[in-house]
Scaffold this active site. Structure first.
Site, PDB file in Angstrom:
ATOM      1  N   LYS A  54       3.522  24.022   4.569  1.00 31.82           N
ATOM      2  CA  LYS A  54       4.911  24.452   4.345  1.00 31.82           C
ATOM      3  C   LYS A  54       5.166  25.772   5.058  1.00 31.82           C
ATOM      4  O   LYS A  54       6.168  25.939   5.751  1.00 31.82           O
ATOM      5  CB  LYS A  54       5.193  24.632   2.845  1.00 31.82           C
ATOM      6  CG  LYS A  54       5.415  23.338   2.110  1.00 31.82           C
ATOM      7  CD  LYS A  54       5.494  23.595   0.612  1.00 31.82           C
ATOM      8  CE  LYS A  54       5.528  22.282  -0.150  1.00 31.82           C
ATOM      9  NZ  LYS A  54       5.217  22.409  -1.557  1.00 31.82           N
ATOM     10  N   GLN A  98       4.772  25.602  -6.538  1.00 30.78           N
ATOM     11  CA  GLN A  98       3.962  24.410  -6.300  1.00 30.78           C
ATOM     12  C   GLN A  98       3.480  23.818  -7.627  1.00 30.78           C
ATOM     13  O   GLN A  98       2.926  24.530  -8.470  1.00 30.78           O
ATOM     14  CB  GLN A  98       2.772  24.782  -5.391  1.00 30.78           C
ATOM     15  CG  GLN A  98       1.898  23.618  -4.985  1.00 30.78           C
ATOM     16  CD  GLN A  98       2.580  22.649  -4.031  1.00 30.78           C
ATOM     17  OE1 GLN A  98       3.523  23.002  -3.334  1.00 30.78           O
ATOM     18  NE2 GLN A  98       2.113  21.419  -4.008  1.00 30.78           N
ATOM     19  N   ASP A 121      13.640  22.650  -4.468  1.00 30.16           N
ATOM     20  CA  ASP A 121      12.988  21.417  -4.924  1.00 30.16           C
ATOM     21  C   ASP A 121      13.978  20.509  -5.660  1.00 30.16           C
ATOM     22  O   ASP A 121      13.693  19.322  -5.875  1.00 30.16           O
ATOM     23  CB  ASP A 121      11.858  21.764  -5.899  1.00 30.16           C
ATOM     24  CG  ASP A 121      10.477  21.658  -5.280  1.00 30.16           C
ATOM     25  OD1 ASP A 121      10.302  20.839  -4.362  1.00 30.16           O
ATOM     26  OD2 ASP A 121       9.588  22.394  -5.728  1.00 30.16           O
TER      27      ASP A 121
END
Ligand code: GUN
Length: 300
Positions: A54, A98, A121
């Site tokens: 990422k 995460q 997200d």
């Protein structure tokens, strides 16, 4: 029939190029650089690889990457304090924590502490509600990537029968909501669904997101259907040598490709689209934060 392969790797490269173009314009015209903060708690090796990728791709498209690696025993209070600082930081337009988090941390509480406008997200309860009610939301990256590939391959999705196999909050449910918003007739199937193979055979669009290796076989698929395989499962591959493994999807590719009209492979299908859509969401969040026009073709 042999299915057309939907090349997620090539599609993701196109999405990243569009993101990079938009980032360059934001810098040049508005002197704004979009920034993405990624928070990793603990040392899960798979998560570390994912976070590294990422960060690398964020920088490659011209955005700022802020990585926060915290010890596995970080307290909930310390993690929430970091999220507060990132929420308040004007250089940070997107925040990703995460998952999974170590067991002592409350994932729902942590995710819902993120400013919904920075929730790239799309997991915050506000974004879930906005998507569910057809309002402008931050959309979870994997289903967004699937939707982009479906629109690209099929054009308008209106009136098509879609079956989503899997009811997770991260993929199954948001995927169903997105397909509904594009006027598909949507059914969610799961482990308790009766005659699941018969149901799947009604699908013009079949999205498999259950995490069970090669569960969907060719005889579950309507001839000509478009099949999106979200699964990434590592299985033993003794044929490659002792202790070797290989990646497979939730769809048994060889038999499915005999029947489907189009199919995403594993690897090289949905996987690369997830990070590309994270970058797209970060640019979108940045544009919204500054009241600027959103990039075309990068949102739901
Ligand atoms: N862990 C695995 N996939 C994801 C993802 O898309 N977002 C977050 N936050 N964690 C993940």
């Amino acid at each position: 029939m042999t299915a057309q392969i939907i090349d997620g790797k090539a599609f993701a490269a196109k999405v990243r190029a569009k993101v990079a173009e938009h980032v360059a314009r934001l810098k040049e015209v508005h002197h704004i650089t979009p920034g993405l903060a990624v928070v990793l708690v603990g040392e899960d090796p798979a998560s570390e690889v994912y976070v590294r990728n990422k960060g690398k791709q964020t920088v490659e498209v011209g955005m700022k990457s802020f990585e926060h690696k915290l010890d596995a025993d970080t307290s909930q209070a310390d993690l929430l304090a970091l999220i507060d600082r990132l929420n308040a930081d004007p250089a940070v337009h997107g925040i990703l924590v995460q998952l999974p988090l170590p067991g002592h941390l409350n994932e729902d509480l942590v995710i819902n502490a993120i400013d919904p406008a920075k929730d790239v997200d799309g997991f915050h309860i506000s974004n879930v509600g906005l998507l569910g009610t057809g309002q402008k939301a931050m959309v979870p990256c994997t289903p967004l990537g699937c939707l982009m590939m479906l629109r690209d391959h099929l054009g308008a999705l209106s009136g098509l029968n879609a079956v989503v196999v899997g009811r997770s909050n991260i993929v199954g449910k948001p995927m169903a909501n997105l397909l509904l918003r594009d006027s598909c007739t949507v059914t969610i199937a799961h482990s308790r669904t009766k005659d699941i193979d018969t149901l799947c055979r009604t699908a013009d669009i079949l999205v498999a997101a259950v995490g069970r290796p090669e569960m969907v076989t060719g005889d579950w698929i309507k001839p000509g259907a478009t099949v999106i395989d979200v699964g990434i499962n590592r299985i033993d591959a003794p044929e490659k040598g002792p202790g070797k493994t290989r990646l497979v999807g939730d769809v048994a590719f060889d038999s499915a490709a005999q029947v489907a009209g189009a199919i995403t492979p594993v690897p090289g299908g949905v996987g690369p689209m997830t990070i590309a859509c994270l970058l797209a969401n970060t640019v979108t969040a940045c544009c919204r934060a500054h009241g600027l026009a959103e990039p075309e073709g990068l949102t739901a």
